[in-house]
Design a protein around this motif. Structure first.
Motif, PDB file in Angstrom:
ATOM      1  N   ASN A  89      40.837  33.169  56.134  1.00 47.57           N
ATOM      2  CA  ASN A  89      41.194  34.587  56.142  1.00 47.57           C
ATOM      3  C   ASN A  89      41.987  34.083  55.068  1.00 47.57           C
ATOM      4  N   CYS A  90      40.731  34.942  54.277  1.00 46.46           N
ATOM      5  CA  CYS A  90      40.883  35.512  53.022  1.00 46.46           C
ATOM      6  C   CYS A  90      41.521  36.907  53.013  1.00 46.46           C
ATOM      7  N   PRO A  91      42.454  37.493  52.057  1.00 47.25           N
ATOM      8  CA  PRO A  91      43.271  38.698  52.299  1.00 47.25           C
ATOM      9  C   PRO A  91      42.737  40.233  52.120  1.00 47.25           C
ATOM     10  N   ASP A  92      42.148  40.896  52.546  1.00 49.68           N
ATOM     11  CA  ASP A  92      41.385  42.250  51.748  1.00 49.68           C
ATOM     12  C   ASP A  92      42.105  42.918  50.098  1.00 49.68           C
ATOM     13  N   LEU A  93      40.890  42.418  49.468  1.00 49.83           N
ATOM     14  CA  LEU A  93      41.472  43.099  48.396  1.00 49.83           C
ATOM     15  C   LEU A  93      40.660  44.076  47.994  1.00 49.83           C
ATOM     16  N   SER A  94      40.113  44.779  48.496  1.00 57.13           N
ATOM     17  CA  SER A  94      39.430  46.286  48.677  1.00 57.13           C
ATOM     18  C   SER A  94      40.707  47.021  48.322  1.00 57.13           C
ATOM     19  N   GLU A  95      41.328  47.622  48.308  1.00 52.82           N
ATOM     20  CA  GLU A  95      42.349  47.917  48.089  1.00 52.82           C
ATOM     21  C   GLU A  95      42.698  47.578  46.306  1.00 52.82           C
ATOM     22  N   LYS A  96      42.779  46.321  46.130  1.00 50.91           N
ATOM     23  CA  LYS A  96      43.095  46.185  44.801  1.00 50.91           C
ATOM     24  C   LYS A  96      41.779  45.917  43.726  1.00 50.91           C
ATOM     25  N   ARG A  97      40.644  46.521  44.166  1.00 53.03           N
ATOM     26  CA  ARG A  97      39.572  46.436  42.864  1.00 53.03           C
ATOM     27  C   ARG A  97      39.209  47.134  41.668  1.00 53.03           C
ATOM     28  N   ASN A  98      40.515  47.597  41.698  1.00 54.16           N
ATOM     29  CA  ASN A  98      40.188  48.299  40.497  1.00 54.16           C
ATOM     30  C   ASN A  98      41.118  47.474  39.560  1.00 54.16           C
ATOM     31  N   GLN A  99      42.314  46.904  39.943  1.00 56.62           N
ATOM     32  CA  GLN A  99      43.569  46.357  39.647  1.00 56.62           C
ATOM     33  C   GLN A  99      42.743  44.991  38.703  1.00 56.62           C
ATOM     34  N   LEU A 100      42.350  43.918  39.667  1.00 61.58           N
ATOM     35  CA  LEU A 100      41.142  43.622  39.325  1.00 61.58           C
ATOM     36  C   LEU A 100      40.093  42.943  38.399  1.00 61.58           C
ATOM     37  N   ALA A 101      39.148  44.576  39.140  1.00 63.13           N
ATOM     38  CA  ALA A 101      38.535  44.691  37.985  1.00 63.13           C
ATOM     39  C   ALA A 101      38.822  44.796  36.542  1.00 63.13           C
ATOM     40  N   SER A 102      40.180  45.279  36.691  1.00 63.80           N
ATOM     41  CA  SER A 102      40.579  45.813  35.219  1.00 63.80           C
ATOM     42  C   SER A 102      41.147  44.132  34.336  1.00 63.80           C
ATOM     43  N   PHE A 105      29.858  40.891  28.545  1.00 61.25           N
ATOM     44  CA  PHE A 105      30.130  41.450  30.176  1.00 61.25           C
ATOM     45  C   PHE A 105      31.289  41.830  30.577  1.00 61.25           C
ATOM     46  N   SER A 106      32.613  42.170  29.375  1.00 60.29           N
ATOM     47  CA  SER A 106      33.862  43.000  30.069  1.00 60.29           C
ATOM     48  C   SER A 106      33.854  43.933  29.872  1.00 60.29           C
ATOM     49  N   ALA A 107      32.592  44.972  29.212  1.00 57.86           N
ATOM     50  CA  ALA A 107      32.456  46.420  29.825  1.00 57.86           C
ATOM     51  C   ALA A 107      31.320  46.519  30.529  1.00 57.86           C
ATOM     52  N   LEU A 108      31.021  44.716  30.934  1.00 52.85           N
ATOM     53  CA  LEU A 108      30.071  45.206  32.164  1.00 52.85           C
ATOM     54  C   LEU A 108      31.384  45.623  33.635  1.00 52.85           C
ATOM     55  N   VAL A 109      32.242  44.246  33.193  1.00 49.85           N
ATOM     56  CA  VAL A 109      32.733  44.268  34.482  1.00 49.85           C
ATOM     57  C   VAL A 109      33.717  45.512  34.439  1.00 49.85           C
ATOM     58  N   PHE A 110      34.161  45.963  33.279  1.00 48.58           N
ATOM     59  CA  PHE A 110      34.919  46.962  33.129  1.00 48.58           C
ATOM     60  C   PHE A 110      34.362  48.482  34.393  1.00 48.58           C
ATOM     61  N   LYS A 111      33.159  48.562  33.890  1.00 49.48           N
ATOM     62  CA  LYS A 111      32.268  49.217  34.047  1.00 49.48           C
ATOM     63  C   LYS A 111      31.749  49.751  35.273  1.00 49.48           C
ATOM     64  N   PHE A 112      31.257  49.047  35.982  1.00 48.36           N
ATOM     65  CA  PHE A 112      30.593  48.665  37.447  1.00 48.36           C
ATOM     66  C   PHE A 112      31.873  47.956  38.184  1.00 48.36           C
ATOM     67  N   GLY A 113      32.261  46.992  38.038  1.00 46.52           N
ATOM     68  CA  GLY A 113      33.370  46.816  38.424  1.00 46.52           C
ATOM     69  C   GLY A 113      34.622  47.367  39.349  1.00 46.52           C
ATOM     70  N   ARG A 114      34.342  48.253  39.069  1.00 47.05           N
ATOM     71  CA  ARG A 114      35.698  49.963  38.981  1.00 47.05           C
ATOM     72  C   ARG A 114      35.624  50.651  40.111  1.00 47.05           C
ATOM     73  N   THR A 115      35.977  51.512  40.984  1.00 46.19           N
ATOM     74  CA  THR A 115      35.350  51.978  41.869  1.00 46.19           C
ATOM     75  C   THR A 115      36.053  53.517  41.162  1.00 46.19           C
ATOM     76  N   GLU A 116      35.178  54.655  42.180  1.00 46.53           N
ATOM     77  CA  GLU A 116      36.390  55.726  41.339  1.00 46.53           C
ATOM     78  C   GLU A 116      37.203  56.927  41.944  1.00 46.53           C
ATOM     79  N   ASP A 117      37.062  56.443  43.637  1.00 46.27           N
ATOM     80  CA  ASP A 117      37.207  57.620  44.319  1.00 46.27           C
ATOM     81  C   ASP A 117      38.662  57.990  44.316  1.00 46.27           C
ATOM     82  N   ASP A 118      39.542  56.406  43.617  1.00 45.91           N
ATOM     83  CA  ASP A 118      41.080  57.078  43.636  1.00 45.91           C
ATOM     84  C   ASP A 118      41.528  57.412  42.778  1.00 45.91           C
TER      85      ASP A 118
END
Length: 155
Positions: free
Chosen positions: A14-27, A141-154
């Motif tokens: 049972n993996c926790p749902d991390l979709s709400e913390k996607r921006n935090q984890l990517a940052s 790779f940090s620039a790529l993760v920060f650019k494409f790892g976050r969502t802008e919906d929030d």
């Protein structure tokens, strides 16, 4: 045909749902990659003096590229935001392209430093060249993760 593993069951995970913390984890991941990249070059400069101080230019260019890539939102590149500003959507795309060009340029410069001055020549230690390359690759790779790892919906 009966097998010996017919009654074997895999345990449920049972993996926790991390979709709400996607921006935090990517940052956090992008910040860690950026820190590790600069840590490599600090270690190389402290332990083995670099032959030329110009080798630090690749890391500075990659850091500027990180800021340029992430200064433009994905909505501005798509044209979903306002039409004003400096050249509007076209200006945002040109800025992003220049940021990626600087990022690739820093990475290619780091490869040139590594192979041109450390691998092909007879030097006692290749660690400074490897550190310059690792620094720039981690920053890119940090620039790529920060650019494409976050969502802008929030936002």
């Amino acid at each position: 045909m009966s097998g010996c593993l017919d009654n074997a069951n895999c345990p449920e995970i049972n993996c926790p749902d991390l979709s709400e913390k996607r921006n935090q984890l990517a940052s956090i991941a992008a910040g860690a990659l950026f820190f590790i990249g600069w840590w490599f070059i600090i270690d190389a400069a402290a332990n083995t003096p670099l032959d030329k101080n110009a080798y630090h230019t690749c890391g500075v260019v990659s850091t500027i590229a990180l800021f340029m890539i992430n200064a433009v939102s994905n909505a501005q590149v798509r044209g979903d935001t306002f039409e004003g500003g400096c050249l509007g959507q076209t200006g945002a795309r040109i800025w992003l392209l220049l940021g990626f060009l600087l990022g690739f340029g820093g990475l290619i410069g780091a490869c040139w430093v590594l192979f041109g001055d450390y691998v092909t020549k007879d030097v006692p230690s290749t660690w400074p060249g490897v550190a310059v390359f690792l620094q720039n690759s981690f920053i890119f790779f940090s620039a790529l993760v920060f650019k494409f790892g976050r969502t802008e919906d929030d936002f």
